[in-house]
Scaffold this active site. Structure first.
Site, short mmCIF file in Angstrom:
data_model
loop_
_atom_site.label_atom_id
_atom_site.label_comp_id
_atom_site.label_asym_id
_atom_site.label_seq_id
_atom_site.Cartn_x
_atom_site.Cartn_y
_atom_site.Cartn_z
N CYS A 120 79.43 20.95 -69.47
CA CYS A 120 78.73 22.20 -69.71
C CYS A 120 79.53 23.31 -69.05
CB CYS A 120 77.33 22.16 -69.13
SG CYS A 120 76.27 23.49 -69.75
N CYS A 122 77.91 26.13 -67.69
CA CYS A 122 77.06 27.05 -66.90
C CYS A 122 77.41 27.12 -65.42
CB CYS A 122 75.58 26.76 -67.11
SG CYS A 122 75.02 25.20 -66.43
N CYS A 130 75.61 28.63 -70.71
CA CYS A 130 76.25 27.34 -70.99
C CYS A 130 77.43 27.46 -71.95
CB CYS A 130 75.23 26.36 -71.54
SG CYS A 130 73.86 26.06 -70.39
N LYS A 199 66.89 18.64 -75.24
CA LYS A 199 66.79 19.29 -73.95
C LYS A 199 65.94 20.53 -74.14
CE LYS A 199 69.61 21.48 -70.47
NZ LYS A 199 70.96 21.69 -69.99
N ARG A 209 69.19 24.86 -60.57
CA ARG A 209 70.04 26.06 -60.67
C ARG A 209 70.46 26.55 -59.29
NH1 ARG A 209 67.12 28.52 -66.10
NH2 ARG A 209 67.67 26.72 -67.37
N LYS A 252 65.05 15.23 -71.85
CA LYS A 252 65.02 16.00 -70.61
C LYS A 252 64.17 17.24 -70.78
CE LYS A 252 68.33 18.69 -68.03
NZ LYS A 252 69.68 19.12 -67.98
N SER A 278 65.06 18.27 -61.58
CA SER A 278 64.92 18.81 -60.23
C SER A 278 63.50 19.30 -59.91
CB SER A 278 65.92 19.94 -60.03
OG SER A 278 65.74 20.94 -61.01
N TYR A 317 67.00 11.91 -58.90
CA TYR A 317 67.44 12.23 -57.54
C TYR A 317 66.85 11.25 -56.53
CZ TYR A 317 68.76 16.36 -60.11
OH TYR A 317 69.30 17.20 -61.05
C1 PBG Z 1 73.00 22.41 -67.60
C2 PBG Z 1 72.10 21.49 -66.90
C3 PBG Z 1 70.85 21.78 -66.33
C4 PBG Z 1 70.37 20.60 -65.77
C5 PBG Z 1 71.33 19.63 -65.97
N1 PBG Z 1 72.37 20.19 -66.71
C6 PBG Z 1 70.13 23.03 -66.15
C7 PBG Z 1 69.88 24.05 -67.13
O1 PBG Z 1 69.88 23.86 -68.34
O2 PBG Z 1 69.64 25.13 -66.63
C8 PBG Z 1 69.06 20.48 -65.05
C9 PBG Z 1 68.85 19.26 -64.26
C10 PBG Z 1 67.74 19.34 -63.31
O3 PBG Z 1 66.91 20.27 -63.32
O4 PBG Z 1 67.65 18.42 -62.50
N2 PBG Z 1 74.34 22.14 -67.34
#
Ligand code: PBG
Length: 328
Positions: A120, A122, A130, A199, A209, A252, A278, A317
């Site tokens: 990605c 981002c 992204c 997603k 983030r 996700k 997260s 995690y």
């Molecule tokens: C984007 C990405 C995200 C997560 C994993 N890969 C965040 C987003 O789309 O903002 C989130 C994972 C998490 O919240 O644990 N590269």
């Protein structure tokens, strides 16, 4: 009342009985542990919104990998936090980028660990989106095809460093096909592709983030992530990724989308992972800290729920804690 006599009481009468009839089991080999590797920290730097999770420096990777292997954890998912960000996220695909160096180091330290890399932009773009962004005044556009080109470069550079699986999480259209084609053309036919096939645009990514320092500087991810209200649209997105060559799928976040997980597993019958994100982690941690919830029981119940809903793999995690709890 007659049916009451058929209640299978005896099946719950002892531990052994309960174990014998248990439908869903959890195994440490199904867990995937996310790692944040940062160019900006030395040693470990705890993430305040995710107690127990830290950004790691390259030099602390050896020790981390060894402890994961000892716990029986077989797979990690790598995220990189670069020192320098720019408009086009060039550190995402640099040969000496943080993830590329981390993969090489891990393959030296613990060759048996399955290394999955997040593909990605981002974490690498100065604007935190992204993909590539065209901005005009207050309006901006995330450019799909230009982004896909850079994502392909990123995936190839991860494969070249030794990644076993690349996992595009950007949600641009056509990136799975483009990455698969490029991997095959360059001889990385054995590198598997794990797609974040569905997603959702979720509030539960908040703490990540912070961890990945990837919050968008303007706007949000609504134009490229899924609407939480749409399960059928999610299935269509997954179908596209499968057609384009995704070998493993990710749903996700986890908790609010167990129905999607179930449908994805039933319909596509591919190895399917759930990402216990997260925010799901942070809220249990916070409640446990307040003494409002029993962490271990709550987490094991969540993990069982993911398995019951069809997850073959769980990205979490809590992987290290679960490994310890499973062994105790
Ligand atoms: C984007 C990405 C995200 C997560 C994993 N890969 C965040 C987003 O789309 O903002 C989130 C994972 C998490 O919240 O644990 N590269």
């Amino acid at each position: 009342m007659l049916h009451l006599t058929h209640r299978p009481r005896r099946l719950r009468s002892s531990d052994k009985m309960r174990q014998m009839v248990q439908e869903t089991r959890l195994d440490v080999r199904q867990l995937i542990y996310p790692l944040f590797i940062s160019e900006k920290v030395s040693g470990r730097s705890e993430i305040s919104s995710m107690p127990g999770v830290a950004q790691l420096s390259l030099s602390s990777l050896d020790q981390e990998c060894h402890s994961l292997v000892q716990l029986g954890i077989n797979a990690i998912l790598l995220f990189g936090i670069p020192d320098q960000k720019d408009e086009n996220g060039s550190q995402a695909y640099a040969e000496t980028g943080i993830v590329q160096r981390a993969v090489r180091a891990i393959k030296q330290a613990a060759p048996e660990l399955i290394v999955i890399t997040d593909v990605c932009l981002c974490e690498y773009t100065s604007h935190g989106h992204c993909g590539v962004v065209a901005k005009e005044g207050n309006r901006y556009d995330v450019l799909n095809d230009a982004s896909v080109e850079l994502l392909v470069k990123t995936a190839i550079s991860h494969a070249a460093a030794g990644a076993d699986i690349v996992a595009p999480s950007d949600m641009m259209d056509g990136r799975v096909g483009a990455i698969r084609t490029a991997l095959d053309a360059q001889g990385y036919t054995n590198v598997a592709l794990m797609s974040y096939a569905s997603k959702f645009c979720s509030a539960f990514y908040g703490p990540f983030r912070d961890a990945a320092e990837s919050a968008p500087q303007f706007g949000d991810r609504r134009t490229y992530q899924m609407d939480p209200a749409n399960a059928l649209e999610a299935l269509r997105e997954v179908a596209l990724d499968v057609e384009e060559g995704a070998e493993l799928l990710i749903v996700k976040p986890g908790l609010p989308y167990l129905d999607v997980l179930w449908r994805v597993k039933e319909r596509f019958e591919l190895p399917t992972a759930v990402y216990n994100v997260s925010g799901e982690y942070a809220m249990v941690k916070a409640a446990a800290k307040m003494g409002w919830i029993e962490e271990q029981r709550a987490v094991m119940e969540m993990m069982t729920g993911f398995r019951r809903a069809g997850a073959d793999m769980i990205i979490t995690y809590w992987a290290k804690d679960v490994a310890v709890w499973l062994n105790s």
